[in-house]
Structures are given as C-alpha cells and as structure tokens.
Design an enzyme around this catalytic site. Structure first.
Site: not given
Ligand code: EPZ
Length: 415
Positions: A22-23, A92, A116, A121-125, A304, A326, A396
């Site tokens: 999925k991811n 997301r 979810c 879950r910010p997108i600042d990065q 996950d 995480i 989903r």
């Molecule tokens: C992906 O989410 C996956 N989703 C998630 O799977 C998975 O849990 C996650 O990666 C971690 O491995 C998809 O691929 C669609 P991250 P993503 O950016 O990309 C913080 C599932 O159930 N962060 O790796 O959103 C964030 O808050 C889902 O299949 C920032 O601070 O996760 C988190 O604490 C749930 N700023 C950590 O980083 C940012 O700009 C990891 O998030 C981005 C993230």
C-alpha cells in the site's frame, strides 16, 4: 456491511498470497503524473485507499484502467487544477500530489492531507524540501499553494526521518535542473520501490535505501512498467495472527528481508519462523515469551505493526513493554483491547502489557487500519464473538481480510 464478526479460538492454518505494498502504490500513482505518457503498474492491492487515489488522478484528467491487479495510467491529457476535494483529506498519500504537480507543472494547490489520526503529522519537512528546490509556498483556506518558475537541484537535510518527505522531495526533484541531495533520508523499502519506478521512467536516482539520496534532474520522463514490492505490513499482520492463534501459516510472494524485524521479535517470543526464497512460515508455540518493542524507522521495528503486535503480547507469559517512537498518538487500540480483557497500562508513548490475560469477544471499533488489525488479532484469540465496526478503516489498507482469514480457517464474516 461495515462490521466484521469473528468467533475466536481457531488456530490459523494454511497459506495466503500477500498483495502489493500500500505504502508503495500510494506514492507510485502520483508519480505517474511526472510523465506525459502511460505507465503500467502491476501487483496493485485491492484496497480502498488505491480507489480514492485513482479517483483523484481521474479528476486531474488521467485515464486509469484496471485489469485484475494491473493498472494502466495515461497522464498525457492531465490538466493541473486545485486538488481540494474531500478525497484529498481522506488519505495522507494525497500529499504526494504536491511534489508530482509541482514537478510537472511548476505549480500545485493541494488540500492539507488527512489520513490516520496518529497525532499532529506535520508536513514541515515536505515544505522545507520544496522551498529549498525554489518553490514559494503559502497556506490559504486549508490548502497549500506552491509555485516555482524553475526547480533547481539543491542539498536538503531532513530534520526528521520521514518516509513521506523523502518521497515527496524525490518527486519534485526528478524534473528539476541539476542535482538534488537528500540527507537523513528515510530508507524504507517502499522508497526504494518508488526510486526504481522513477528510474524506470528515465530518472537518475542513486542511493535510495540509504540515508543519502542523489537525484540528477532530467526531462522528459518516459513510460514504464513496474511491479510493486510485496506489502510487509500485510504479511507481518498475518504472521502475528498465526503466532497469536498458535497456528501455522505461510505467507507467499514476500521479501523475507523486509520482514526481518517482525521475524526476529517473533523468534524472541519462542515462535518458529522459517524463511523460503519468497515466503515466510510462522508456527505458533506455547508458552509465548514476553518481549519489549521500540518502534523505529526501517530497518527498526515498524510502527505500522506495533498495534497488531500489542494484541499478540497480551498472550505472552509475562510483562512486555512497547515504546512508540514514531507517532505521538498510536496507542488508541489499547482502550479496545482492555475492554476485551487485556491488562495494558499506557503513559504517553509507552504501553506496559501484563500478558497471560484471556480475551473475551466484544463489540469494538476500528479507529485506523492498524488499530483495526490489532482488534482482528484479538478477535481471533478471544473467547466468543467479536464485532469490529468501522471495518472500512481496515479495508483501506488490507485486501479482502475476511476472505484471506477464512482461507486460513478462521470463523469470520462481514455483516
Ligand atoms: C508513512 O507515513 C506511511 N504512510 C505510514 O503508514 C507509516 O507509519 C510512516 O510512513 C512511518 O513509517 C504512507 O506511506 C501512506 P513519516 P508518513 O513522514 O510518510 C514526523 C499505515 O498505517 N514528520 O515517515 O506520513 C511525523 O509526524 C501508515 O500504513 C514531521 O515531523 O510518515 C512522524 O512522527 C500510517 N514532519 C514521523 O515524522 C514532516 O514533514 C514519521 O512520519 C513529516 C513527518
């Protein structure tokens, strides 16, 4: 038809095929927008999030045809437009539309992503990466507005190891001028899969799977055919369920290396795990030993699978500790597990699981896909009947979960 009913107490026995990840597919679909041609994606899982994302691509003018598990996406007639529909807020992965549209058109308007509820879950990065590439960004009326006359390669250091930001920056960088280097990049297998797909389209990405990824921009990108890697989360969930029910299950069409964190933890519990070339077999044991879990980015234990693993640990003979590193809020399943008889105490990101507690069938609710998976594992071992509502959450991320469980001998049906 939004409730899954399970009569517990049966060991899972047999084998099942694991679907595409999925991811990975949720990033590959937006990535097709980077080329004005058609791509073929194989091994696509039959899950709701894919349908939502295909609808969003169609609203942009992409032509998408599905035959079995193969998707053909023709993006020649795609026209850029603001993507602020409800579907954007339901997952997301819609955030990837920012990188893809910015890369192709130099402009994107995308509603703030949803998905979810696991905390802020910010997108600042993601945005830091786009600004470094030369985009100007503003946020208005719940949407992100991005614009770049030209995207220029640059060096980007991620403050947080982020799967989404790593992939989104790759999408924007493949058509940029010059070389982009992403440092402190995430190394998940799904990132390697996206880079393989983009390189198949003619991109020049090196280092995917390590924490430094180099992208040499080039255009145009061409058509390509790609088979998605297996879903390590689906496979891990069935491996956990096999251990929990004391059964014997073989998951097929997997990459055993990707499952190493789960296999290692199951072995620590005394469970028998044997690996084939493209399969893993799990044989439950009694007693199950308690273990501690600390979720980490790949190759650490995946967040996950923390939720379903919690359900398994309620049956270990002793106390286990889980630390969710995480996400700030990923212990919602604990409330429902405790209603079924588990004895789990939480404090912030920590959960202390007493173990050895019989579980009893109950009416419970799936809050997100992985929390729902935890309730499925619990229902499979509980005495009596468990009714899991909001099963659309599980649909989903999990393909035909009731059929696959029935194939393994579980007494489960939809209502
Ligand atoms: C992906 O989410 C996956 N989703 C998630 O799977 C998975 O849990 C996650 O990666 C971690 O491995 C998809 O691929 C669609 P991250 P993503 O950016 O990309 C913080 C599932 O159930 N962060 O790796 O959103 C964030 O808050 C889902 O299949 C920032 O601070 O996760 C988190 O604490 C749930 N700023 C950590 O980083 C940012 O700009 C990891 O998030 C981005 C993230």
């Amino acid at each position: 038809m939004d409730t899954l009913r399970i009569r517990g107490g049966r060991p899972l026995v047999g084998s099942i095929p694991i679907a595409g990840a999925k991811n990975s597919v949720l990033a590959l679909l937006p990535a097709t927008l980077l080329a004005e041609t058609s791509c073929t994606i194989e091994n696509v899982p039959a899950i709701r999030d894919v349908k939502v994302l295909v609808d969003l691509l169609r609203r942009l003018g992409a032509e998408v045809a599905m035959e079995g598990t193969t998707l053909r996406v023709d993006t020649a007639r795609v026209v850029n437009r603001p993507m602020i529909d409800s579907g954007v807020r339901s997952l997301r992965a819609s955030a990837y539309l920012m990188g893809a549209l910015l890369g192709r058109f130099g402009e994107a308007v995308v509603g703030l992503p949803g998905g979810c509820n696991l905390g802020s879950r910010p997108i600042d990065q993601h945005l830091k990466g786009f600004e470094s590439l030369g985009a100007t960004i503003s946020q208005r009326a719940g949407a992100i507005h991005l614009k770049a006359a030209r995207l220029r390669g640059t060096r980007i250091y991620l403050d947080v190891v982020s799967v989404g930001a790593t992939i989104n920056i790759m999408l924007a960088a493949v058509l940029a001028e010059g070389v982009t280097v992403i440092e402190n990049a995430a190394t998940e297998p799904e990132i390697v899969d996206v880079a393989t797909f983009l390189n198949g389209m003619g991109a020049r990405i090196q280092g995917a799977g390590t924490d430094v990824i180099r992208i040499r921009g080039r255009s145009p990108l061409n058509a390509c055919r790609h088979a998605i890697i297996p879903d390590r989360m689906e496979a891990g969930t069935y491996m956990i369920a096999a251990a929990a029910t004391g059964g014997e299950v073989r998951v097929d069409h997997v990459i055993p290396l990707h499952l190493e964190p789960v296999s290692a933890k199951l072995r620590e519990m005394g469970v028998f795990v044997t690996e084939g070339d493209e399969s893993v077999t799990v044989k439950g044991t009694d007693p199950l030993l308690p273990v501690d879990i600390k979720t980490q980015p790949y190759p650490g234990f995946p967040t996950d699978l923390q939720s379903p693993f919690t359900a398994l640990l309620t049956q270990a003979k002793g106390t286990s500790l889980i630390i969710e590193n995480i996400y700030e809020e990923r212990l919602k399943h604990v409330l429902e597990l405790n209603r079924m008889g588990a004895r789990i105490r939480t404090d912030g990101r920590m959960a202390l699981i007493e173990g050895g507690t019989p579980l009893y069938g109950m009416r419970v609710r799936a809050m997100d896909p992985r929390a729902g998976a935890a309730l499925v594992v619990a229902g499979l071992i509980a005495e009596g009947e468990t009714a899991i509502t909001d099963i659309h959450q599980i649909d989903r991320s999990y393909e035909r979960i009731d059929q696959k469980l029935r194939q393994l001998g579980a007494d489960v049906w939809r209502e």
